[in-house]
Design an enzyme around this catalytic site. Structure first.
Site, PDB file in Angstrom:
ATOM      1  N   ALA A  12      43.897  33.994  53.368  1.00  0.00           N
ATOM      2  CA  ALA A  12      45.276  33.482  53.437  1.00  0.00           C
ATOM      3  C   ALA A  12      46.256  34.269  53.219  1.00  0.00           C
ATOM      4  CB  ALA A  12      45.102  32.082  52.939  1.00  0.00           C
ATOM      5  N   LYS A 183      48.991  35.896  34.948  1.00  0.00           N
ATOM      6  CA  LYS A 183      48.490  35.078  36.048  1.00  0.00           C
ATOM      7  C   LYS A 183      47.095  34.785  35.890  1.00  0.00           C
ATOM      8  CE  LYS A 183      48.320  33.830  40.449  1.00  0.00           C
ATOM      9  NZ  LYS A 183      47.566  34.540  41.277  1.00  0.00           N
ATOM     10  N   ASN A 191      42.495  26.633  38.931  1.00  0.00           N
ATOM     11  CA  ASN A 191      41.534  26.834  39.987  1.00  0.00           C
ATOM     12  C   ASN A 191      40.163  26.186  39.635  1.00  0.00           C
ATOM     13  OD1 ASN A 191      43.341  28.807  40.667  1.00  0.00           O
ATOM     14  ND2 ASN A 191      42.146  30.221  41.566  1.00  0.00           N
TER      15      ASN A 191
HETATM   16  O1  KPL Z   1      46.728  31.844  42.738  1.00  0.00           O
HETATM   17  C1  KPL Z   1      46.375  30.446  43.162  1.00  0.00           C
HETATM   18  C2  KPL Z   1      45.353  30.238  43.414  1.00  0.00           C
HETATM   19  O2  KPL Z   1      45.082  29.220  44.372  1.00  0.00           O
HETATM   20  O3  KPL Z   1      44.309  30.989  43.765  1.00  0.00           O
HETATM   21  C3  KPL Z   1      47.432  29.392  42.941  1.00  0.00           C
HETATM   22  C4  KPL Z   1      48.809  29.888  42.271  1.00  0.00           C
HETATM   23  C5  KPL Z   1      46.782  28.640  41.711  1.00  0.00           C
HETATM   24  C6  KPL Z   1      48.118  28.719  43.679  1.00  0.00           C
HETATM   25  O4  KPL Z   1      47.019  27.945  44.524  1.00  0.00           O
END
Ligand code: KPL
Length: 297
Positions: A12, A183, A191
């Site tokens: 994606a 992050k 997640n």
């Molecule tokens: O990085 C993401 C992921 O789904 O892996 C976030 C920022 C949580 C967005 O869904």
């Protein structure tokens, strides 16, 4: 002539990069594994669809006129870098764009002479079908050097605008390690919880999730501090809540991995924190619980 952008995989985030390159009229190609169908359509947040028309990929070795973007899962990186090692020149710039940790170590081992940059994005994107991606949440992308390179300044001026076009807005970080931990914390919180509860990111705004989110933030911040990265638990929780709000309509990547019975990135996310915490003698019960619960699915 701008560098040709080579985007790996058919994920994606790779789709967002391809659509960004296309809209900016940059030359790009998409390399997919095996027989996987190539991505064709990317729907933006306003519902507008970009039909991808990449350049054909050829077997020529990439050179300093190329940029290789690797928007793959953490656990796919080792194999991909080993495969691409012999297909790139030592001066081909490589951007690793993945959730979780481990990319720097792998790049140091397999492509130590290349200029390697790291990127981490908070954009939300979802694969609707094998050939269709939807941009589901506006975010931004942090970009910085993975490790020292003598041409770092020149590289920044060349690569940052390309990444801006692909998956901007881009914020350049000289302290990329801190950006990665920030992050990591967001992924540790959002997640596994969305995957376990089978909900969209926005559901985590419900007050019932607050104690767990807070505990995850506190544990990750303690571990980060022990690793020499300063992060404050209160502002960390605020950042997590902002991402939850901005990507409310998104299913997290781990939710999607579980839903489609694919391997998850849990080892590079909560698993990484648990490992670092163990080394430093820190107790991280909630991250451990997330790790075990996802592995048990
Ligand atoms: O990085 C993401 C992921 O789904 O892996 C976030 C920022 C949580 C967005 O869904």
């Amino acid at each position: 002539m701008p560098r040709r952008i080579n985007i790996l995989g058919s994920g994606a985030i790779g789709g967002l990069c391809a659509a960004g390159a296309q809209k900016s009229n940059l030359p790009y190609c998409c390399s997919t594994r095996d027989q996987r169908p190539p991505l064709k359509y990317v729907e933006d947040m306003g519902g507008q669809i970009t039909t991808l028309t990449p350049l054909p990929c050829n077997d020529e070795k990439l050179d300093n006129n190329d940029l290789l973007i690797v928007p793959l899962k953490a656990f796919q990186l080792e194999h991909a870098l080993r495969h691409w090692q012999s297909r790139i020149s030592p001066d081909t710039a490589v951007v690793l764009l993945h959730n979780g940790m481990g990319g720097i170590e792998l790049a140091r081992d397999s492509i130590p002479h290349n200029p390697v940059l790291l990127a981490t994005t908070s954009h939300g994107a979802l694969k609707l079908k094998a050939d269709t991606v939807k941009h589901t949440g506006m975010g931004s992308t942090m970009l910085g050097m993975a490790f020292h390179h003598e041409s770092a300044t020149v590289l920044r001026t060349q690569i940052q605008p390309l990444m801006e076009a692909c998956i901007g807005p881009v914020i350049w970080r000289d302290d990329m390690h801190t950006a990665l931990w920030q992050k990591l914390l967001i992924n540790c919180a959002i997640n596994p919880l969305t995957a376990l509860a089978d909900v969209k990111n926005g559901e985590l705004a419900h007050i019932s999730y607050r104690p767990t989110l807070q505990a995850i933030c506190e544990e990750v911040c303690l571990t980060a501090q022990a690793c020499g990265i300063f992060m404050d638990a209160d502002s960390a929780l605020e950042q997590v809540l902002t991402v939850i709000e901005n990507t409310a309509n998104n299913y997290s990547s781990m939710h999607q991995d579980i839903a489609h019975k694919r391997p998850t990135e849990i080892d590079a996310i909560n698993g990484y924190v648990v490992k670092q915490a163990q080394k430093k003698g820190i107790d991280v019960p909630v991250n451990t619980q997330m790790l075990l619960a996802i592995k048990a699915l």
